[in-house]
Design a protein around this motif. Structure first.
Motif, PDB file in Angstrom:
ATOM      1  N   PHE A 204     -23.945  -3.089  27.049  1.00  0.00           N
ATOM      2  CA  PHE A 204     -23.865  -2.704  25.640  1.00  0.00           C
ATOM      3  C   PHE A 204     -24.051  -3.956  24.768  1.00  0.00           C
ATOM      4  CE2 PHE A 204     -22.138   1.085  23.265  1.00  0.00           C
ATOM      5  CZ  PHE A 204     -22.466   0.625  22.002  1.00  0.00           C
ATOM      6  N   PHE A 205     -25.213  -4.061  24.115  1.00  0.00           N
ATOM      7  CA  PHE A 205     -25.519  -5.180  23.231  1.00  0.00           C
ATOM      8  C   PHE A 205     -25.347  -4.745  21.770  1.00  0.00           C
ATOM      9  CE2 PHE A 205     -27.801  -6.400  27.042  1.00  0.00           C
ATOM     10  CZ  PHE A 205     -27.626  -7.779  27.100  1.00  0.00           C
ATOM     11  N   GLU A 206     -24.772  -5.638  20.947  1.00  0.00           N
ATOM     12  CA  GLU A 206     -24.681  -5.435  19.504  1.00  0.00           C
ATOM     13  C   GLU A 206     -25.180  -6.699  18.815  1.00  0.00           C
ATOM     14  OE1 GLU A 206     -20.757  -3.993  18.217  1.00  0.00           O
ATOM     15  OE2 GLU A 206     -20.320  -3.615  20.343  1.00  0.00           O
ATOM     16  N   PHE A 207     -25.804  -6.535  17.658  1.00  0.00           N
ATOM     17  CA  PHE A 207     -26.364  -7.682  16.953  1.00  0.00           C
ATOM     18  C   PHE A 207     -26.487  -7.340  15.473  1.00  0.00           C
ATOM     19  CE2 PHE A 207     -29.421  -5.024  19.117  1.00  0.00           C
ATOM     20  CZ  PHE A 207     -30.265  -4.605  18.093  1.00  0.00           C
ATOM     21  N   GLY A 208     -26.647  -8.362  14.662  1.00  0.00           N
ATOM     22  CA  GLY A 208     -26.806  -8.100  13.241  1.00  0.00           C
ATOM     23  C   GLY A 208     -26.720  -9.358  12.408  1.00  0.00           C
ATOM     24  N   ALA A 209     -26.909  -9.175  11.099  1.00  0.00           N
ATOM     25  CA  ALA A 209     -26.806 -10.267  10.145  1.00  0.00           C
ATOM     26  C   ALA A 209     -26.453  -9.684   8.786  1.00  0.00           C
ATOM     27  CB  ALA A 209     -28.116 -11.045  10.053  1.00  0.00           C
ATOM     28  N   ASN A 210     -25.777 -10.475   7.956  1.00  0.00           N
ATOM     29  CA  ASN A 210     -25.506 -10.027   6.595  1.00  0.00           C
ATOM     30  C   ASN A 210     -25.573 -11.195   5.625  1.00  0.00           C
ATOM     31  OD1 ASN A 210     -22.928 -11.352   6.459  1.00  0.00           O
ATOM     32  ND2 ASN A 210     -21.935  -9.575   7.373  1.00  0.00           N
ATOM     33  N   TYR A 211     -25.634 -10.843   4.360  1.00  0.00           N
ATOM     34  CA  TYR A 211     -25.666 -11.829   3.284  1.00  0.00           C
ATOM     35  C   TYR A 211     -24.631 -11.450   2.239  1.00  0.00           C
ATOM     36  CZ  TYR A 211     -26.966 -14.069  -1.066  1.00  0.00           C
ATOM     37  OH  TYR A 211     -26.920 -14.773  -2.231  1.00  0.00           O
ATOM     38  N   THR A 212     -23.860 -12.409   1.763  1.00  0.00           N
ATOM     39  CA  THR A 212     -22.932 -12.201   0.664  1.00  0.00           C
ATOM     40  C   THR A 212     -23.117 -13.318  -0.354  1.00  0.00           C
ATOM     41  OG1 THR A 212     -21.157 -13.438   1.784  1.00  0.00           O
ATOM     42  CG2 THR A 212     -21.217 -11.051   2.113  1.00  0.00           C
ATOM     43  N   GLY A 213     -23.092 -12.956  -1.641  1.00  0.00           N
ATOM     44  CA  GLY A 213     -23.270 -13.957  -2.678  1.00  0.00           C
ATOM     45  C   GLY A 213     -22.903 -13.405  -4.041  1.00  0.00           C
ATOM     46  N   THR A 214     -22.937 -14.251  -5.056  1.00  0.00           N
ATOM     47  CA  THR A 214     -22.652 -13.846  -6.426  1.00  0.00           C
ATOM     48  C   THR A 214     -23.744 -14.388  -7.354  1.00  0.00           C
ATOM     49  OG1 THR A 214     -21.253 -15.815  -6.769  1.00  0.00           O
ATOM     50  CG2 THR A 214     -20.157 -13.779  -6.078  1.00  0.00           C
ATOM     51  N   PHE A 215     -24.103 -13.566  -8.358  1.00  0.00           N
ATOM     52  CA  PHE A 215     -25.120 -13.947  -9.332  1.00  0.00           C
ATOM     53  C   PHE A 215     -24.698 -13.440 -10.708  1.00  0.00           C
ATOM     54  CE2 PHE A 215     -27.206 -13.311  -5.268  1.00  0.00           C
ATOM     55  CZ  PHE A 215     -27.942 -14.479  -5.116  1.00  0.00           C
ATOM     56  N   ALA A 216     -24.488 -14.353 -11.634  1.00  0.00           N
ATOM     57  CA  ALA A 216     -24.194 -13.996 -13.025  1.00  0.00           C
ATOM     58  C   ALA A 216     -23.086 -12.955 -13.135  1.00  0.00           C
ATOM     59  CB  ALA A 216     -25.472 -13.487 -13.698  1.00  0.00           C
ATOM     60  N   GLY A 217     -22.038 -13.126 -12.340  1.00  0.00           N
ATOM     61  CA  GLY A 217     -20.915 -12.199 -12.401  1.00  0.00           C
ATOM     62  C   GLY A 217     -21.031 -11.006 -11.482  1.00  0.00           C
ATOM     63  N   PHE A 218     -22.179 -10.807 -10.841  1.00  0.00           N
ATOM     64  CA  PHE A 218     -22.379  -9.712  -9.891  1.00  0.00           C
ATOM     65  C   PHE A 218     -22.104 -10.211  -8.473  1.00  0.00           C
ATOM     66  CE2 PHE A 218     -24.835  -8.257 -13.475  1.00  0.00           C
ATOM     67  CZ  PHE A 218     -24.687  -6.874 -13.447  1.00  0.00           C
TER      68      PHE A 218
END
Length: 370
Positions: A204-218
């Protein structure tokens, strides 16, 4: 005498070394206790209408840092089990090594598809991913009602707390990626699968990627995960279809508001060979608002797929509702969910008839985090 003296000196030196090594490790204790009270109803004959539930977990952590900057440690989660003879069992347990190069974790814990998933904001008792469905989940006449598809509705199929190894990269410019591997799905602790005689997945293989950030209050979060495994060539047991699944999700926040959603293509996850169980897929959306100690949210999901136990398939599963949470005191939270389910279900035995079921569950909980 010299041999005795040398031996005693060596033992003392080893003891002092062990104490010095232990002195670099910080041990912490935490956890939570949550009480649920629920009222529920659906179309299943003979159904109860109200019930209590208690969930408690003790978390022990040991974290250290070597002189060369190496991070290391362990985590053990002890949780109460269910049933008439409920006791305390190990929920998760793992050891890890980390540094500027990332983190390696080994043991019983959630893998990369769970760890890196991005999905809609879920308030209260976690709505689409929460405990409310425990009160609707029932098997009657060999068919399972109320429960979500095996993979849920918001994440790619994962291996749960199966014994595994996982690598996570450091977060760089907002991006983190990872991969995990479990030899046998559903196998934990000291258990060893010696024969191909179980209905389960292997490799059983699992994989992934994510991005988190802020821009002008968002605030922005984006992610994609996947998983794949082979059905065990079971001898004398139900064989499962191989699968390759993926999930993508996003979340956007501003001034206390958050909006998000995602899509899951579960392929043939949970489908037994030679049955009517087909594709697994789901999409969901949700929104929330937080102001100080108060938070409220709404969510909706539409799914299809095999249910856990491999005896039931739902070609149409819709669930929706809302939740709220209020922090009454530091660590003490009062929260609630009201969730609705509208589903078609069919036994995986060829020739079985489709049955419709509609229901709801209202859950109120108190949770103490410590």
């Amino acid at each position: 005498m010299k041999k005795i003296l040398l031996g005693t000196t060596a033992i003392a030196a080893a003891a002092l070394y062990a104490q010095a090594a232990q002195a670099q490790i910080t041990v912490s204790l935490g956890g939570y206790t949550e009480f649920f009270g629920a009222y529920y109803d659906d179309d299943v004959p003979g159904r109860t209408s109200r019930e209590f539930q208690l969930e408690t977990e003790i978390v022990v952590r040991a974290d250290g840092k070597a002189d060369n900057g190496l991070l290391y440690g362990a985590k053990v989660e002890l949780q109460n089990s269910s049933g008439a003879n409920a006791g305390i069992v190990t929920d998760e347990a793992s050891v890890y090594l980390g540094g500027t190069w990332g983190r390696i974790e080994l043991g019983d814990f959630d893998g990369a598809a769970d760890t890196l998933a991005i999905y809609a904001p879920l308030i209260g008792i976690e709505q689409l991913d929460g405990d409310a469905y425990d009160f609707l989940d029932v098997t009657s006449g060999g068919t399972r009602f109320g429960a979500q598809p095996f993979f849920g509705t918001i994440k790619a199929p994962d291996s749960g707390d199966s014994t595994k190894v996982m690598y996570l990269t450091p977060r760089f410019a907002g991006v983190q990626a990872g991969v995990s591997y479990a030899t046998q799905n559903g196998n934990e602790g000291q258990s060893v699968v010696g024969l191909k005689a179980q209905t389960t997945y292997r490799d059983f293989f699992e994989f992934g990627a994510n991005y988190t950030g802020t821009f002008a209050g968002f605030s922005v979060a984006l992610g994609a995960t996947g998983s794949t495994a082979s059905g065990e060539d079971a001898l004398g047991a139900t064989e499962l279809e191989d699968f390759f699944a993926w999930q993508a999700g996003a979340q956007l926040g501003y001034a206390g508001f958050k909006f998000g959603g995602g899509y899951v293509d579960g392929d043939d996850f949970g489908a037994a060979v030679g049955t009517v169980a087909g594709d697994a897929k789901a999409w969901h959306v949700g929104a929330s608002y937080t102001a100080g100690p108060f938070a409220v949210g709404l969510s909706y999901a539409d799914a299809e797929g095999a249910k856990g136990g491999f005896t039931t398939y739902t070609p149409d599963y819709k669930t929706y509702g809302g939740g709220f949470a209020y922090t009454l005191a530091p660590g003490f939270i009062v929260q609630a969910d009201l969730m609705f389910v509208d589903e078609d279900v069919v036994s995986t035995v060829p020739g079985s008839l489709v049955q419709s079921n509609e229901g709801y569950v209202a859950v109120l909980s108190t949770r103490l985090n410590f």
